[in-house]
Design a protein around this motif. Structure first.
Motif, PDB file in Angstrom:
ATOM      1  N   UNK A   1       0.386  36.997  15.507  1.00  0.00           N
ATOM      2  CA  UNK A   1       0.424  37.853  16.703  1.00  0.00           C
ATOM      3  C   UNK A   1       0.759  39.297  16.331  1.00  0.00           C
ATOM      4  N   UNK A   2       1.674  39.451  15.387  1.00  0.00           N
ATOM      5  CA  UNK A   2       2.026  40.793  14.918  1.00  0.00           C
ATOM      6  C   UNK A   2       0.826  41.437  14.223  1.00  0.00           C
ATOM      7  N   UNK A   3       0.153  40.660  13.396  1.00  0.00           N
ATOM      8  CA  UNK A   3      -1.013  41.178  12.666  1.00  0.00           C
ATOM      9  C   UNK A   3      -2.112  41.582  13.638  1.00  0.00           C
TER      10      UNK A   3
ATOM     11  N   UNK B   1      14.089  42.807  15.541  1.00  0.00           N
ATOM     12  CA  UNK B   1      14.223  43.709  14.388  1.00  0.00           C
ATOM     13  C   UNK B   1      13.088  43.569  13.380  1.00  0.00           C
ATOM     14  N   UNK B   2      12.699  42.348  13.071  1.00  0.00           N
ATOM     15  CA  UNK B   2      11.616  42.148  12.104  1.00  0.00           C
ATOM     16  C   UNK B   2      10.287  42.608  12.672  1.00  0.00           C
ATOM     17  N   UNK B   3      10.020  42.311  13.946  1.00  0.00           N
ATOM     18  CA  UNK B   3       8.756  42.727  14.569  1.00  0.00           C
ATOM     19  C   UNK B   3       8.617  44.244  14.533  1.00  0.00           C
ATOM     20  N   UNK B   4       9.673  44.947  14.914  1.00  0.00           N
ATOM     21  CA  UNK B   4       9.636  46.411  14.910  1.00  0.00           C
ATOM     22  C   UNK B   4       9.442  46.939  13.497  1.00  0.00           C
TER      23      UNK B   4
ATOM     24  N   UNK C   1       7.233  34.902  12.399  1.00  0.00           N
ATOM     25  CA  UNK C   1       7.916  36.152  12.055  1.00  0.00           C
ATOM     26  C   UNK C   1       9.208  35.850  11.307  1.00  0.00           C
ATOM     27  N   UNK C   2       9.965  34.874  11.788  1.00  0.00           N
ATOM     28  CA  UNK C   2      11.242  34.530  11.162  1.00  0.00           C
ATOM     29  C   UNK C   2      11.052  34.046   9.734  1.00  0.00           C
ATOM     30  N   UNK C   3       9.996  33.258   9.487  1.00  0.00           N
ATOM     31  CA  UNK C   3       9.759  32.727   8.145  1.00  0.00           C
ATOM     32  C   UNK C   3       9.413  33.840   7.165  1.00  0.00           C
ATOM     33  N   UNK C   4       8.559  34.769   7.584  1.00  0.00           N
ATOM     34  CA  UNK C   4       8.190  35.883   6.708  1.00  0.00           C
ATOM     35  C   UNK C   4       9.412  36.742   6.410  1.00  0.00           C
TER      36      UNK C   4
ATOM     37  N   UNK D   1      -0.470  32.272   4.090  1.00  0.00           N
ATOM     38  CA  UNK D   1      -0.987  33.324   4.964  1.00  0.00           C
ATOM     39  C   UNK D   1      -2.514  33.262   5.048  1.00  0.00           C
ATOM     40  N   UNK D   2      -3.044  33.601   6.209  1.00  0.00           N
ATOM     41  CA  UNK D   2      -4.495  33.726   6.360  1.00  0.00           C
ATOM     42  C   UNK D   2      -4.954  35.014   5.668  1.00  0.00           C
ATOM     43  N   UNK D   3      -6.252  35.216   5.599  1.00  0.00           N
ATOM     44  CA  UNK D   3      -6.782  36.411   4.950  1.00  0.00           C
ATOM     45  C   UNK D   3      -6.273  37.680   5.638  1.00  0.00           C
ATOM     46  N   UNK D   4      -6.275  37.684   6.970  1.00  0.00           N
ATOM     47  CA  UNK D   4      -5.780  38.862   7.690  1.00  0.00           C
ATOM     48  C   UNK D   4      -4.297  39.074   7.442  1.00  0.00           C
ATOM     49  N   UNK D   5      -3.541  37.972   7.400  1.00  0.00           N
ATOM     50  CA  UNK D   5      -2.099  38.086   7.152  1.00  0.00           C
ATOM     51  C   UNK D   5      -1.829  38.574   5.734  1.00  0.00           C
ATOM     52  N   UNK D   6      -2.629  38.117   4.766  1.00  0.00           N
ATOM     53  CA  UNK D   6      -2.466  38.581   3.391  1.00  0.00           C
ATOM     54  C   UNK D   6      -2.707  40.082   3.290  1.00  0.00           C
ATOM     55  N   UNK D   7      -3.761  40.567   3.936  1.00  0.00           N
ATOM     56  CA  UNK D   7      -4.047  42.003   3.903  1.00  0.00           C
ATOM     57  C   UNK D   7      -2.917  42.805   4.551  1.00  0.00           C
ATOM     58  N   UNK D   8      -2.396  42.293   5.649  1.00  0.00           N
ATOM     59  CA  UNK D   8      -1.288  42.974   6.328  1.00  0.00           C
ATOM     60  C   UNK D   8      -0.060  43.018   5.418  1.00  0.00           C
ATOM     61  N   UNK D   9       0.282  41.887   4.789  1.00  0.00           N
ATOM     62  CA  UNK D   9       1.456  41.831   3.917  1.00  0.00           C
ATOM     63  C   UNK D   9       1.326  42.815   2.755  1.00  0.00           C
TER      64      UNK D   9
END
Length: 501
Positions: free
Chosen positions: A5-7, A39-42, A76-79, A109-117
């Motif tokens: 959701x964040x990504x 805090x993590x989301x922000x 979010x908490x796990x990341x 992580x999915x491909x989109x999540x990997x790129x975001x990270x």
């Protein structure tokens, strides 16, 4: 809340130029998040993990080449928990352990999540959720006034904590606190000395020094020192600590500049001053002592002054630091302002600052209350790329592509190129250093992640269709690099466009 959701919101924010749309998307996500996740989301959306630098560089992340997960499962908490663990790994085997932890994260992580990270952890995440946009989103999500949110951010120095306070309706509890640095107030360029003095009268005119910004706190027998980016450097500047220990006050918060001087009292190059900030006591060159010049006082002996006008803060400053106040003149005549400017330039400094004596301290604001007046126009811009040189510059990275900050949080906007002002030493430094910030390259140039800030002198700007900002720099030349500034502190495209007026 799912990390996906964040990504997704990050992608939506990055795909629009509308500041209102960015704020709406961010506020919606903040409203949906559990309070513990805020805090993590922000931090994720602002492009800076809560943990700061986690000790994993570009090469480590580039080596994580495993296949992405087919479906999103990360929260979010796990990341955030993995990044906590990575940031605390130390000692023998720490590199391998970081790689193991991050490898597990990327595998889930999915491909989109990997790129975001990868973008997040390398500082390349430029999806438009910069401080100003995020603060507006926090105000929208919490229903609190924007000025109250911005004040809490100034005093806390951190977006995640500000968001929690806003959503918990505890913004009024965020106060000036000894031992916690305040975000510094900024100045905007002034067109002329006469214009700035007339606009801000009654005003204070003082030297604009080519030094490094410092904030100093003294309380409970301790002295601590931070840079303009709120990085603590106390251990690197023992002479400043000793000097403040000796000031005739029990507690104080000071804002100022520090610089290294030559034997005849003229400022040494800015890079020499900055070199002290990364050194230990054992590494310091003892002859390269730093001299502080203070220009503001936010607290003195139990009294908070941050909401007092500059004239009151200046009186307190002079009581606190005596001869260590920056040279200046209160409410000068035009002739006195000219004389002070000439003296500043003769002493080797950049020019002068003109400050409204009725202004309060407002962090991060490049408004008209503080104006810097220099003999030439100078702007802090972001290096986007460097072209390989020709002739005697063959084999070195030379011609710079320059970008101004997008005030709505998008990526830097290209406004010109220059190879002027580059000494052999700077050419060698660029060639050695720029690959550390590389995003990609072709046969002609090395393209950089937005991380390097350079100070550029120019004669003006002109209307141009060549670059996306609609303007081009005139006679731009490199003055120096600014390791003390982040791309978020670069000058905006709007500041450059004002030179057209």
């Amino acid at each position: 809340m799912g990390f996906a959701e964040v990504v997704a919101v990050s992608a939506a924010v990055g795909s629009t130029r509308s500041r209102l749309a960015k704020v709406d998307a961010l506020a919606g996500l903040l409203t949906a998040a559990d309070r513990a996740e805020v805090p993590a989301v922000v931090a994720f959306l602002a492009g800076a993990p809560r943990q700061g630098r986690i000790g994993a560089g570009w090469r480590t992340l580039a080596a994580l080449t495993g296949p992405p997960a087919p479906e999103p499962s990360l929260t979010v908490a796990a990341v955030d928990a993995v990044l906590d663990e990575v940031a605390t790994v130390q000692g023998a085997g720490s590199t391998a352990r970081r790689a193991e932890l991050l490898g597990g994260l990327y595998a889930a992580a999915t491909a989109d999540e990997q790129r975001f990270l990868t973008a997040l952890l390398t500082g390349e995440l430029r999806q438009g959720a910069l401080e100003g946009v995020m603060l507006d989103a926090i105000a929208r999500a919490s229903g609190r006034p924007g000025p109250a949110v911005r004040r809490a951010f100034m005093l806390s120095g951190r977006l995640p904590e500000t968001a929690v306070a806003a959503l918990d309706d505890t913004l009024d509890d965020v106060r000036l606190e000894l031992g916690r640095p305040v975000r510094p107030m900024l100045a905007s360029p002034g067109a002329t000395l006469a214009g700035a003095v007339a606009d801000l009268a009654p005003c204070l005119v003082e030297y604009k020094m080519d030094g490094a910004r410092i904030q100093v706190h003294k309380h409970d027998g301790q002295v601590r020192v931070w840079t303009r980016t709120l990085r603590e450097i106390t251990a690197s500047v023992p002479e400043l600590v000793d000097l403040v220990h000796g000031l005739p006050c029990a507690s104080v918060i000071l804002d100022g500049e520090t610089l290294a001087l030559t034997d005849d009292g003229r400022p040494r190059p800015f890079q020499e001053t900055m070199s002290r900030f990364g050194s230990t006591v054992e590494e310091q060159v003892k002859a390269l002592l730093l001299r502080p010049y203070f220009f503001d006082c936010l607290h003195l002996d139990g009294q908070d002054l941050i909401d007092e006008p500059l004239r009151v803060r200046t009186e307190a400053l002079r009581r606190a630091v005596g001869e260590h106040v920056i040279p200046g003149v209160l409410d000068p005549t035009p002739e006195q302002a000219e004389e002070l400017t000439a003296a500043a330039l003769d002493a080797g400094h950049e020019g002068v600052m003109v400050k409204d004596l009725d202004s309060t301290y407002q962090a991060g604001r490049r408004g008209k209350a503080w104006q810097k007046v220099k003999p030439v126009h100078t702007f802090d811009l972001v290096v986007l790329a460097a072209e390989w040189g020709h002739g005697r510059r063959t084999g070195t990275l030379s011609n710079l592509h320059l970008g101004a900050r997008d005030p709505d949080g998008g990526p830097p906007i290209m406004v010109g190129k220059t190879f002027k002002g580059l000494t052999d030493e700077l050419l060698a430094w660029q060639t050695r250093t720029f690959p550390e910030h590389e995003s990609h390259r072709d046969d002609w140039a090395v393209y950089l992640r937005p991380s390097v800030v350079v100070e550029i002198a120019l004669d003006g700007v002109q209307v141009s269709t060549r670059y996306p900002g609609g303007i081009a720099l005139r006679f731009a030349r490199v003055l120096r690099y600014r390791p003390d500034k982040t791309p978020d502190e670069a000058d905006t495209i709007d500041a450059l466009r004002r030179l057209l007026l």
